[in-house]
Design an enzyme around this catalytic site. Structure first.
Site, short mmCIF file in Angstrom:
data_model
loop_
_atom_site.label_atom_id
_atom_site.label_comp_id
_atom_site.label_asym_id
_atom_site.label_seq_id
_atom_site.Cartn_x
_atom_site.Cartn_y
_atom_site.Cartn_z
N GLY A 136 -8.85 47.21 -7.12
CA GLY A 136 -9.49 46.82 -5.87
C GLY A 136 -8.56 46.40 -4.76
O GLY A 136 -9.01 46.02 -3.68
N LYS B 243 -14.05 54.78 -21.00
CA LYS B 243 -12.90 54.21 -20.31
C LYS B 243 -12.68 52.82 -20.89
O LYS B 243 -13.54 51.94 -20.75
CB LYS B 243 -13.13 54.13 -18.80
CG LYS B 243 -11.99 53.42 -18.08
CD LYS B 243 -12.31 53.20 -16.61
CE LYS B 243 -11.25 52.30 -15.98
NZ LYS B 243 -11.56 51.99 -14.56
N ASN C 198 -12.94 53.46 -7.32
CA ASN C 198 -14.27 52.93 -7.03
C ASN C 198 -14.26 52.21 -5.68
O ASN C 198 -14.87 52.65 -4.71
CB ASN C 198 -14.72 51.99 -8.14
CG ASN C 198 -16.16 51.51 -8.00
OD1 ASN C 198 -16.67 50.83 -8.85
ND2 ASN C 198 -16.85 51.86 -6.92
N THR C 199 -13.51 51.11 -5.59
CA THR C 199 -13.52 50.28 -4.40
C THR C 199 -13.11 51.05 -3.14
O THR C 199 -13.66 50.81 -2.06
CB THR C 199 -12.60 49.07 -4.58
OG1 THR C 199 -12.94 48.39 -5.78
CG2 THR C 199 -12.72 48.10 -3.41
N ALA D 184 -6.98 52.77 -10.38
CA ALA D 184 -6.88 51.47 -9.69
C ALA D 184 -5.80 51.45 -8.63
O ALA D 184 -4.70 51.97 -8.81
CB ALA D 184 -6.66 50.32 -10.67
N GLY D 185 -6.14 50.85 -7.49
CA GLY D 185 -5.18 50.60 -6.43
C GLY D 185 -5.25 51.55 -5.25
O GLY D 185 -4.68 51.27 -4.19
#
Length: 259
Positions: A162, A101, A210-211, A188-189
């Site tokens: 995040g 990535k 992830n977050t 993301a997001g």
């Protein structure tokens, strides 16, 4: 995804799960391992700069079954093409993977990608035989350039890393989907299961997060929720939603009713 034949293919590799999960920000390695298991993910991202590659000491890699998961080393924290390329080479030399990535960030506040440096790094890595999955802006022109360079997928952001804001510009994602032939993976997001489902209902090939999982009050439960959301969103997309209409349309037919 349990439907026969509905596989995600990236760089010639086949996967049945369309959810990709990061390994950072968890309370412990044990929690990370449990969340990965509950997510059903087959591809997991690992920040090369943050993982201890010295296997004589405790490492995240001690808690991951490398026969079960495909590692996707990422270049998190890199701000130049040279730095990102060097990080990918290190991951390959350490035996992690040549399936990477690619992140090249523009600044520390927004964590938006530096598109110029991203293209430069992608060109070098593809030429060196890496399977490159670039984190990028939701810009169809950029995505097309990355595809033309030979990237195996494109990974436009849904919102800043995040942030948990969800898919801020679904129209840009739709334009990308209409013009790109390699898999489009929202990266993301995402903040909630509904965000993941929306990404999949747009027609995206997958979602990386992830977050949203690691930062939840109950990461284990959220990992399962995200798994189910991705499955539901994919099924909904393939089933085909009804057209949107301004006025009501009776569910029960009126023809044949006795007055």
């Amino acid at each position: 995804m349990n439907q026969t034949g509905d596989k995600l293919i990236i760089g010639g590799r086949e996967f049945t799960s369309r959810l990709m999960v990061g390994t950072g920000k968890y309370a412990s390695f044990e929690q990370t391992a449990k969340a990965l298991e509950m997510s059903g993910a087959q591809i997991i991202t690992v920040a090369v700069r943050r993982v201890n590659l010295d296997r004589s000491k405790e490492s995240l890699l001690d808690y991951i079954d490398l026969k079960k998961y495909t590692l996707l080393p990422n270049t998190a924290g890199c701000y130049t093409a040279d730095d990102a390329v060097r990080t990918c080479r290190l991951a390959r030399e350490a035996g992690m993977s040549d399936f990477v990535k690619l992140e090249v960030l523009g600044d520390e506040k927004t964590l938006f990608p530096d598109n110029e440096e991203l293209l430069k790094a992608a060109k070098i890595l593809v030429a060196e035989g890496f399977t490159v999955l670039p984190y990028c802006s939701d810009d169809v022109i950029l995505c097309k350039k990355l595809e033309d360079l030979g990237c195996a997928a494109v990974m436009p952001l849904g919102a800043p890393i995040g942030s948990g804001l969800g898919i801020r510009n679904p129209y840009n994602i739709r334009i990308i989907l209409e013009n790109i032939t390699v898999p489009v993976i929202v990266d993301a997001g995402v903040g909630s299961a509904s965000d993941a489902a929306i990404a999949m209902e747009l027609g995206c090939a997958g979602v990386l997060m992830n977050t949203a999982i690691a930062g939840a009050q109950d990461p284990i439960a959220m990992a399962e929720a995200m798994k189910l959301a991705v499955i539901a969103g994919r099924l909904s997309f393939k089933a085909g939603r009804i057209p949107r209409k301004l006025y009501a349309n009776a569910s029960s037919p009126l023809d044949g009713m006795i007055g």
